[in-house]
Design a protein around this motif. Sequence first.
Motif, PDB file in Angstrom:
ATOM      1  N   LEU A 147      -3.382   2.058  -3.715  1.00  0.00           N
ATOM      2  CA  LEU A 147      -2.940   3.440  -3.863  1.00  0.00           C
ATOM      3  C   LEU A 147      -3.990   4.366  -3.251  1.00  0.00           C
ATOM      4  CD1 LEU A 147      -1.709   3.281  -7.576  1.00  0.00           C
ATOM      5  CD2 LEU A 147      -0.323   3.069  -5.515  1.00  0.00           C
ATOM      6  N   ALA A 175       3.858   9.088  -0.775  1.00  0.00           N
ATOM      7  CA  ALA A 175       4.894   8.297  -1.436  1.00  0.00           C
ATOM      8  C   ALA A 175       5.484   9.032  -2.628  1.00  0.00           C
ATOM      9  CB  ALA A 175       4.309   6.962  -1.893  1.00  0.00           C
ATOM     10  N   ASP A 176       6.806   8.992  -2.757  1.00  0.00           N
ATOM     11  CA  ASP A 176       7.469   9.479  -3.959  1.00  0.00           C
ATOM     12  C   ASP A 176       7.196   8.492  -5.090  1.00  0.00           C
ATOM     13  OD1 ASP A 176       9.821  11.220  -5.216  1.00  0.00           O
ATOM     14  OD2 ASP A 176      10.230   9.116  -5.676  1.00  0.00           O
ATOM     15  N   GLU A 177       6.836   9.004  -6.255  1.00  0.00           N
ATOM     16  CA  GLU A 177       6.411   8.124  -7.343  1.00  0.00           C
ATOM     17  C   GLU A 177       7.501   7.150  -7.765  1.00  0.00           C
ATOM     18  OE1 GLU A 177       4.386   9.770 -10.635  1.00  0.00           O
ATOM     19  OE2 GLU A 177       3.091  11.074  -9.441  1.00  0.00           O
ATOM     20  N   ASP A 190      10.164   6.206  -6.086  1.00  0.00           N
ATOM     21  CA  ASP A 190      10.452   5.274  -5.002  1.00  0.00           C
ATOM     22  C   ASP A 190       9.393   4.186  -4.920  1.00  0.00           C
ATOM     23  OD1 ASP A 190      12.808   6.417  -4.202  1.00  0.00           O
ATOM     24  OD2 ASP A 190      11.931   7.621  -2.594  1.00  0.00           O
ATOM     25  N   ALA A 191       8.149   4.565  -5.096  1.00  0.00           N
ATOM     26  CA  ALA A 191       7.061   3.589  -5.009  1.00  0.00           C
ATOM     27  C   ALA A 191       7.208   2.500  -6.073  1.00  0.00           C
ATOM     28  CB  ALA A 191       5.716   4.296  -5.156  1.00  0.00           C
ATOM     29  N   THR A 245      -3.014   8.824  -4.554  1.00  0.00           N
ATOM     30  CA  THR A 245      -1.839   8.991  -5.410  1.00  0.00           C
ATOM     31  C   THR A 245      -2.233   9.564  -6.764  1.00  0.00           C
ATOM     32  OG1 THR A 245      -2.080   6.691  -6.112  1.00  0.00           O
ATOM     33  CG2 THR A 245      -0.547   7.130  -4.298  1.00  0.00           C
ATOM     34  N   ILE A 256      10.214   0.249  -5.156  1.00  0.00           N
ATOM     35  CA  ILE A 256       9.910  -0.641  -4.036  1.00  0.00           C
ATOM     36  C   ILE A 256       9.043  -1.810  -4.492  1.00  0.00           C
ATOM     37  CG2 ILE A 256       8.612  -0.805  -1.869  1.00  0.00           C
ATOM     38  CD1 ILE A 256       9.547   2.133  -1.345  1.00  0.00           C
ATOM     39  N   SER A 281       0.839  -1.201   0.000  1.00  0.00           N
ATOM     40  CA  SER A 281       0.000   0.000   0.000  1.00  0.00           C
ATOM     41  C   SER A 281       0.871   1.247   0.000  1.00  0.00           C
ATOM     42  CB  SER A 281      -0.905  -0.009   1.240  1.00  0.00           C
ATOM     43  OG  SER A 281      -1.742   1.128   1.263  1.00  0.00           O
ATOM     44  N   PHE A 282       0.484   2.227  -0.828  1.00  0.00           N
ATOM     45  CA  PHE A 282       1.167   3.517  -0.874  1.00  0.00           C
ATOM     46  C   PHE A 282       0.139   4.628  -0.672  1.00  0.00           C
ATOM     47  CE2 PHE A 282       3.746   0.711  -3.556  1.00  0.00           C
ATOM     48  CZ  PHE A 282       5.006   0.898  -2.988  1.00  0.00           C
ATOM     49  N   THR A 283       0.548   5.657   0.050  1.00  0.00           N
ATOM     50  CA  THR A 283      -0.324   6.813   0.272  1.00  0.00           C
ATOM     51  C   THR A 283       0.138   7.971  -0.590  1.00  0.00           C
ATOM     52  OG1 THR A 283       0.999   7.781   2.056  1.00  0.00           O
ATOM     53  CG2 THR A 283      -0.577   6.045   2.667  1.00  0.00           C
ATOM     54  N   SER A 284      -0.554   9.096  -0.461  1.00  0.00           N
ATOM     55  CA  SER A 284      -0.203  10.286  -1.245  1.00  0.00           C
ATOM     56  C   SER A 284       1.165  10.834  -0.863  1.00  0.00           C
ATOM     57  CB  SER A 284      -1.261  11.374  -1.040  1.00  0.00           C
ATOM     58  OG  SER A 284      -1.389  11.708   0.338  1.00  0.00           O
TER      59      SER A 284
END
Length: 384
Positions: A364, A306-308, A310-311, A367, A314, A301-304
């Motif tokens: 997401l 998160a660096d694009e 990097d996401a 995002t 990862i 899971s990524f939130t707002s």
Amino acid sequence: MLIVADENIPLLDSFFGDIGEIRRVSGRTMSADDVRDADILLVRSVTRVGRELLEGSRVRFVGTATIGTDHVDREWLERNGISFSAAPGCNANSVAEYVLSILSLHAEQRGLEDWTRISVGIVGVGNVGGEIAHKLDRLGFDIRLCDPPRAEREEEGGPQFVSLAEALECDVVTLHTPLTKEQPYSTYHMVGERELDALTSDQLLINAGRGEVVDTVALQARLEQGDAPLVALDVWEQEPRISPDLVDQLWLATPHVAGYSLEGKVQGTEMIYQALSRFLGLPVRKKAGQFLPEPALSKVSFTSAADEDDAVRIALRVCYDPRRDDTRLRAAMGGSADERAAAFDRLRRDYPVRRECSSLKVQLKGTSKSLQDSFRAIGFKLKI
């Protein structure tokens, strides 16, 4: 009915158990004695299939659970009335994800926040190269396609192809050709001294196609020079007896596993099962999806916040980080030549389960659309 099969083909019992008796043997050491009384032969790329293996046997169908067929003497099989089937494209997505992970590592090493600033030359635009091109194009990379046979065969309006020399000007050059020696546009040692001399220390060469496409002697000589390019090899001349000195010279080294995702391997089994069923006049009732287990990791899971970039890095490396295979291969390079060869084969035989990006659901929250598009282009499942 006796089916002789490479012991490393997955799900043999699931797909073929109700067709005949299965005898598992080592693909690397498979001999004429192993197959003499077989009706069906199922192999991978490590087994040479032709007169020496099959003469005098009762084999009437050969299936290879691989995209390549240069290990099979297809003309001899045809002359002797033996049906043949391969699994073209079965692991194309697996190899594409391998290349994407390497591009991610390379961009990070170069300090690029936006990995799409890397230009990529794709040499060989068949099932695998085409899948890589499709993903990179959707992600916004600058790509150049080199495939002389396709360029000659296809009319205007298709993809724009460039020469090998033009492809070699890209930041990254990735090779995905079949191995050919006598046909027009032979690929044997296609990348030799002249081509390697054209590459600089700012470039990366990836070979996940066929080992013999690169001249190993010329490559080792080039890597000894101060301005040598970075090189990542997954395929090798003279496998499994690869050179530990060459491994030491490489930026990244993996043991012929680019296409070794579980999905890719199982799809290869499914494709030769379908071909054998058609050959025997049996209904095709089984599909790979029936047998794929639950992935060890099913969601990230990524939130707002998160660096694009990097996401994406990862998520890619959660599914596959080639540095782990590199570490395993380097650790296997001790001992005698025979011991190293046996270790190389063990790395492939005992390869840990690797799942493709499609097995991972990415959640997401808040995002951007561009990040959503990137994840879709790679092949992740999204939950928004």
